[in-house]
Write a protein that holds these residues in place. Structure first.
Motif, PDB file in Angstrom:
ATOM      1  N   GLU A  34       0.782  -1.240   0.104  1.00  0.00           N
ATOM      2  CA  GLU A  34       0.025  -0.063  -0.097  1.00  0.00           C
ATOM      3  C   GLU A  34       0.992   1.135   0.078  1.00  0.00           C
ATOM      4  O   GLU A  34       0.520   2.257  -0.894  1.00  0.00           O
ATOM      5  CB  GLU A  34      -0.927   0.110   1.112  1.00  0.00           C
ATOM      6  N   ARG A  35       1.787   1.370   0.635  1.00  0.00           N
ATOM      7  CA  ARG A  35       2.640   2.548   1.010  1.00  0.00           C
ATOM      8  C   ARG A  35       3.649   2.641  -0.708  1.00  0.00           C
ATOM      9  O   ARG A  35       3.701   3.766  -0.897  1.00  0.00           O
ATOM     10  CB  ARG A  35       3.825   2.373   1.960  1.00  0.00           C
ATOM     11  N   ILE A  36       3.913   1.590  -1.111  1.00  0.00           N
ATOM     12  CA  ILE A  36       4.601   1.758  -2.424  1.00  0.00           C
ATOM     13  C   ILE A  36       3.688   2.290  -3.413  1.00  0.00           C
ATOM     14  O   ILE A  36       4.025   3.031  -4.208  1.00  0.00           O
ATOM     15  CB  ILE A  36       5.302   0.408  -2.764  1.00  0.00           C
ATOM     16  N   SER A  80       6.053  -6.699  -5.384  1.00  0.00           N
ATOM     17  CA  SER A  80       7.318  -6.548  -6.283  1.00  0.00           C
ATOM     18  C   SER A  80       6.852  -5.701  -7.475  1.00  0.00           C
ATOM     19  O   SER A  80       7.659  -5.045  -8.110  1.00  0.00           O
ATOM     20  CB  SER A  80       7.730  -7.894  -6.463  1.00  0.00           C
ATOM     21  N   ALA A  81       5.476  -6.022  -7.889  1.00  0.00           N
ATOM     22  CA  ALA A  81       5.284  -5.298  -9.196  1.00  0.00           C
ATOM     23  C   ALA A  81       4.957  -3.710  -8.799  1.00  0.00           C
ATOM     24  O   ALA A  81       5.077  -2.911  -9.682  1.00  0.00           O
ATOM     25  CB  ALA A  81       3.591  -5.738  -9.225  1.00  0.00           C
ATOM     26  N   ALA A  82       4.556  -3.395  -7.476  1.00  0.00           N
ATOM     27  CA  ALA A  82       4.341  -2.015  -7.181  1.00  0.00           C
ATOM     28  C   ALA A  82       5.606  -1.289  -7.155  1.00  0.00           C
ATOM     29  O   ALA A  82       5.849  -0.128  -7.677  1.00  0.00           O
ATOM     30  CB  ALA A  82       3.726  -1.970  -5.770  1.00  0.00           C
ATOM     31  N   VAL A  83       6.701  -1.985  -6.609  1.00  0.00           N
ATOM     32  CA  VAL A  83       8.102  -1.436  -6.838  1.00  0.00           C
ATOM     33  C   VAL A  83       8.682  -1.265  -8.185  1.00  0.00           C
ATOM     34  O   VAL A  83       8.972  -0.257  -8.505  1.00  0.00           O
ATOM     35  CB  VAL A  83       9.063  -2.464  -6.025  1.00  0.00           C
ATOM     36  N   ALA A  84       8.393  -2.366  -8.757  1.00  0.00           N
ATOM     37  CA  ALA A  84       8.642  -2.179 -10.181  1.00  0.00           C
ATOM     38  C   ALA A  84       8.171  -0.984 -11.101  1.00  0.00           C
ATOM     39  O   ALA A  84       8.585  -0.696 -11.941  1.00  0.00           O
ATOM     40  CB  ALA A  84       8.593  -3.486 -11.139  1.00  0.00           C
ATOM     41  N   MET A 105      11.077  -7.823  -3.592  1.00  0.00           N
ATOM     42  CA  MET A 105      10.885  -6.253  -3.557  1.00  0.00           C
ATOM     43  C   MET A 105      12.235  -5.805  -3.764  1.00  0.00           C
ATOM     44  O   MET A 105      12.411  -4.729  -4.590  1.00  0.00           O
ATOM     45  CB  MET A 105      10.276  -5.688  -2.367  1.00  0.00           C
ATOM     46  N   VAL A 106      13.365  -6.561  -3.325  1.00  0.00           N
ATOM     47  CA  VAL A 106      14.765  -5.882  -3.593  1.00  0.00           C
ATOM     48  C   VAL A 106      15.253  -6.000  -5.175  1.00  0.00           C
ATOM     49  O   VAL A 106      15.709  -4.917  -5.756  1.00  0.00           O
ATOM     50  CB  VAL A 106      15.629  -6.420  -2.498  1.00  0.00           C
ATOM     51  N   LEU A 107      14.754  -7.201  -5.652  1.00  0.00           N
ATOM     52  CA  LEU A 107      15.086  -7.444  -7.060  1.00  0.00           C
ATOM     53  C   LEU A 107      14.373  -6.389  -7.925  1.00  0.00           C
ATOM     54  O   LEU A 107      14.798  -6.172  -8.876  1.00  0.00           O
ATOM     55  CB  LEU A 107      14.689  -8.684  -7.602  1.00  0.00           C
ATOM     56  N   ALA A 108      13.077  -5.894  -7.442  1.00  0.00           N
ATOM     57  CA  ALA A 108      12.510  -5.017  -8.316  1.00  0.00           C
ATOM     58  C   ALA A 108      12.651  -3.503  -8.164  1.00  0.00           C
ATOM     59  O   ALA A 108      12.529  -2.559  -8.908  1.00  0.00           O
ATOM     60  CB  ALA A 108      10.904  -5.167  -7.829  1.00  0.00           C
ATOM     61  N   CYS A 109      13.983  -3.312  -7.356  1.00  0.00           N
ATOM     62  CA  CYS A 109      14.363  -1.736  -7.111  1.00  0.00           C
ATOM     63  C   CYS A 109      15.264  -1.797  -8.328  1.00  0.00           C
ATOM     64  O   CYS A 109      15.907  -2.562  -8.892  1.00  0.00           O
ATOM     65  CB  CYS A 109      15.071  -1.753  -5.719  1.00  0.00           C
ATOM     66  N   ASP A 110      15.520  -0.206  -8.509  1.00  0.00           N
ATOM     67  CA  ASP A 110      16.552   0.033  -9.601  1.00  0.00           C
ATOM     68  C   ASP A 110      17.794   0.033  -9.096  1.00  0.00           C
ATOM     69  O   ASP A 110      18.596  -0.540 -10.012  1.00  0.00           O
ATOM     70  CB  ASP A 110      16.220   1.620  -9.805  1.00  0.00           C
TER      71      ASP A 110
END
Length: 205
Positions: A34-36, A80-84, A105-110
């Motif tokens: 939700e936050r992301i 992870s989709a929200a991060v990406a 979620m980490v893999l989805a980060c830039d």
């Protein structure tokens, strides 16, 4: 158990359950998602930093909840989709070891920064589960299929130095310097037009 600090356009989202190695419950994962999602839409964050409290970034799923079904919940992919999907720069500031489903979620980060003592492992096969669908794809894009199998099928723990050489993390920084360096990296994005940042990020995909 999830803190969100919004200062100067940077949203610093912290997993704060250090007494349980920042293991993730359904409620925590839902709040993270939700936050992301908010940061990427109504919140219009200029940069997002994901980090943890204490000596471990996250041990993955809370074991009791994992056995009760959390290990296969769609909430991991939602997060992870929200991060990406974030239009702004996203940075994982890994204050310690990263394990299991928390890797998604980490893999989805830039970008991924880590402290020297961090270790990386994903013992999903040993526990009798498949990884979340997007995790092997993102991991293989970063480090190649063989090294992805080394982690997911070989069950190997990867040190911070190995992770850096593999391309799983981008830089290593000591303790308090970790978050400061993440903020330094985000500085240009914060100063720039957010639409320009989003366009450049889209071009890098």
């Amino acid at each position: 158990m999830i803190r969100c600090d919004r200062t100067d356009g940077i949203w610093t989202v912290t997993i704060a359950r250090p007494d349980k190695a920042n293991s993730l419950t359904l409620a925590m994962l839902t709040e993270l998602a939700e936050r992301i999602e908010e940061a990427g839409t109504t919140g219009r964050a200029r940069a997002v930093i994901l980090t943890g409290e204490g000596r471990v970034f996250s041990a993955g799923a809370d074991l009791d909840e994992a056995r009760a079904g959390l290990a296969t919940s769609p909430v991991w992919e939602r997060l992870s989709a929200a991060v990406a999907a974030l239009p702004c720069l996203s940075i994982a500031a890994l204050n310690g070891t990263l394990a299991g489903g928390a890797m998604g979620m980490v893999l989805a980060c830039d970008l991924r920064l880590a402290v020297p003592g961090a270790k990386f492992f994903y013992p999903v096969m040993k526990l009798g589960f498949l990884p979340q669908p997007s995790d092997p794809v993102r991991m293989a894009a970063l480090i190649g299929p063989a090294r992805t199998r080394l982690i997911l099928m070989g069950g190997q723990k990867i040190t911070a130095d190995e992770a850096l050489s593999f391309g799983l993390v981008d830089r290593i920084r000591e303790g308090d310097a970790l978050l400061n360096h993440a903020r330094e990296i985000a500085a240009d994005s914060i100063a720039a037009d957010p639409d320009l940042c989003a366009a450049i990020k889209a071009m890098c995909r």
